[in-house]
Design a protein around this motif. Structure first.
Motif, PDB file in Angstrom:
ATOM      1  N   CYS A   1       0.842  -1.288  -0.182  1.00 52.77           N
ATOM      2  CA  CYS A   1      -0.133   0.013   0.085  1.00 52.77           C
ATOM      3  C   CYS A   1       0.852   1.269  -0.010  1.00 52.77           C
ATOM      4  CB  CYS A   1      -0.966  -0.030   1.291  1.00 52.77           C
ATOM      5  SG  CYS A   1      -1.749   1.335   1.401  1.00 52.77           S
TER       6      CYS A   1
ATOM      7  N   CYS B   1      -2.770   3.423   5.047  1.00 48.96           N
ATOM      8  CA  CYS B   1      -2.224   2.147   4.761  1.00 48.96           C
ATOM      9  C   CYS B   1      -2.081   1.493   6.204  1.00 48.96           C
ATOM     10  CB  CYS B   1      -0.777   2.148   4.142  1.00 48.96           C
ATOM     11  SG  CYS B   1      -0.878   2.783   2.318  1.00 48.96           S
TER      12      CYS B   1
ATOM     13  N   ARG C   1      -5.681   0.242   7.165  1.00 48.45           N
ATOM     14  CA  ARG C   1      -6.148  -0.812   6.330  1.00 48.45           C
ATOM     15  C   ARG C   1      -5.531  -1.994   6.701  1.00 48.45           C
ATOM     16  NH1 ARG C   1      -5.809   1.366   0.636  1.00 48.45           N
ATOM     17  NH2 ARG C   1      -7.567   2.994   1.378  1.00 48.45           N
TER      18      ARG C   1
END
Ligand code: FDA
Length: 498
Positions: free
Chosen positions: A14, A71, A74
């Motif tokens: 990411c 990121c 997530r």
């Protein structure tokens, strides 16, 4: 819970998609270690046993910081933010317990934009105090900013915990002079003062680093200083009456006019009285004769200089130049441990005799005492999270140092035993401490159900923040209810129904 390897991979993927790869250092990058140690101030946290980050991100703009947070959220990887790396417990780049985390290092985000007419500046968190002070002095010799003494301290961590130096009696704590800020929150949103709301803007000004998000920049109010300040340093040994003079100092120093700041460094059998006066010797000398004759100040002790010259003078020594405060590499490489106290009732003379006996022990460290009163004491405790205001006579910082040749156990034991000895003579219920002199011995977060516990946090939190701790926890509950931003002493979220 420790995230799985898969989430670390997902996190790195990411990041690679969102951030130029030259700004991302994984553990296998050749320069990982040099970037990691670049601003480690205390080598105690740079050993093979230290829990190191999975990677370091060095953003060059706000969107990189936002991407790191998005990121991280997530993929269930936490980020720790580092500005100047001076944290006493190294929490900006290491974890006290095993954990997979990344470091967002703000060293590249360090511009200072001074508006001389308005007497304000926007300073990025990755700037050092030296860079801030230098930029101000380039814009005007008659403007300054009230913050810490060490020029390599990072603005981001320092302001997050309050921040004080020789101007504290005249202008208070650094965060008393913050007008606006930008913050990346746990959703990766970039917020200004308006968008973050009153409670969060209150919380980031002294509520401790890491808790509320990543502060990118701060708008500060600059303060006036005269064309010349007067510095002096007078040393008194125990044989020369240090005990009596220190006993007297406790009552005198917090009550002097705000233009005069006299702190004390006590080490071995000597007390060193270090001072900055916002004026010339012509007015300082009669003032000292009437208010503190015991110190015996005379003209030969006094050195006049500009405010900016006082910065290297006080911290780097009389041979240092103003340009030296721009040097970001930290000079001292000694291992250290520190903690702090607040004194609200003068300590009796017979106790000072005992204190000097503690300072005479083998493996003893030192005490730094900063007098309060004046502006810092004039605000209500709730004006900012920094609660050590009215009624405080002075702050004590205890420090001890050692080299790589020993494990520091004797020095740390001295510090803990001396701290225990001081208990009856300092503030109590709670025994106050300054969050920027972070000490994990005061207590650490306990994680319950993947959220840090408010009740457990009160143990250390009320020492740092007194009654403000609850309001900080409520603000945390609003801005980061899932407790994404956390470390061993971050503010726990308190979810209220109101
Ligand atoms: P660092 O980068 O290590 O961060 C400290 C904490 O804040 C960490 O938890 C970090 O995650 C968090 N943080 C950092 N940047 C952030 C950001 N942008 N947003 C949110 N959180 C952030 N203090 C003082 O008041 N007066 C003084 O004179 C001195 N003198 C002094 C000398 C020396 C040699 C040292 C080592 C320390 C001091 N201090 C001090 C203490 C200093 O104010 C304190 O260590 C600061 O937190 C350091 O800020 P840094 O950005 O350098 O630390």
């Amino acid at each position: 819970s420790v995230p799985s390897l898969a989430s670390s991979d997902g996190f790195l993927q990411c990041l690679s998609a969102a951030i130029p790869k030259q700004l991302l250092y994984t553990q296998s990058s050749p320069s990982f270690t040099s970037v990691l140690v670049s601003s480690i101030r205390n080598p105690k946290f740079s050993t093979p046993g230290t829990v190191r980050p999975l990677c370091i991100v060095t953003p060059t703009n706000a969107s990189h910081v936002q991407a790191a947070v998005v990121c991280g959220r997530r993929n269930d990887v936490r980020v720790r933010v580092r500005s100047g790396g001076h944290d006493y417990e190294g929490l900006s780049y290491r974890s006290a317990r095993p954990e997979v985390f990344a470091v967002v290092d703000l060293a590249n985000l360090r511009s200072v934009r001074v508006d001389q007419k308005a007497a304000t500046a926007w300073v990025d968190s990755g700037a050092t105090l030296g860079e801030l002070y230098y930029a101000i002095s380039k814009a005007s010799r008659l403007l300054a900013f009230p913050a810490g003494l060490c020029p390599t301290i990072g603005v981001g961590g320092h302001f997050s915990g309050g921040g004080f130096g020789m101007l504290l009696r005249k202008y208070g704590v650094a965060i008393d002079n913050v007008l606006d800020a930008t913050l990346v929150d746990a959703n990766g949103k970039l917020l200004d003062k308006q968008a973050m709301g009153t409670d969060v803007f209150w919380a980031i000004r002294g509520g401790g680093g890491e808790s509320f998000g990543i502060v990118l920049s701060w708008k500060v109010k600059l303060v006036p200083v005269p064309p010349a300040v007067t510095m002096f340093s007078v040393t008194k040994s125990v044989d020369e009456g240090a005990v009596d003079i220190l006993t007297r100092w406790q009552e005198v120093a917090p009550a002097l006019p705000e233009d005069l700041f006299i702190r004390v460094l006590a080490q071995k059998q000597v007390a060193n009285f270090e001072s900055m006066y916002l004026g010339t010797p012509d007015t300082l000398l009669p003032l000292m004769r009437s208010r503190f004759p015991e110190l015996g100040l005379n003209r030969t002790h006094c050195k006049e200089m500009t405010w900016i010259q006082s910065v290297p003078y006080i911290y780097l020594g009389s041979a240092a130049t103003v340009e030296d405060i721009l040097n970001r590499t930290t000079a001292t490489r000694s291992f250290s441990k520190a903690t702090s106290d607040y004194v609200r009732r003068a300590i009796p003379k017979d106790v000072w005799v005992k204190i000097f006996a503690w300072l005479a022990k083998p493996d003893a460290g030192l005490m730094i005492m900063d007098p309060y009163g004046g502006k810092i004491g004039s605000l209500p405790d709730s004006a900012t999270p920094f609660p050590h205001r009215g009624g405080v006579l002075y702050n004590i910082q205890y420090m001890n140092f050692w080299s790589a040749a020993t494990d520091g156990s004797a020095q740390m034991r001295w510090l803990r035993d001396f701290y225990a000895f001081m208990g009856p003579y300092v503030s109590s219920n709670p025994r106050e401490a300054y969050v920027n002199y972070r000490d994990l011995d005061l207590g650490q977060n306990v994680v319950v159900g993947n959220v840090t516990s408010y009740l457990a946090g009160k143990v250390w939190g009320e020492k740092y923040f007194k009654g403000n701790f609850r309001r900080l926890a409520v603000a945390k509950g609003k801005v980061d209810p899932n407790n994404y931003f956390r470390n061993e002493q971050s503010i726990p979220p308190l979810l209220t129904t109101k």
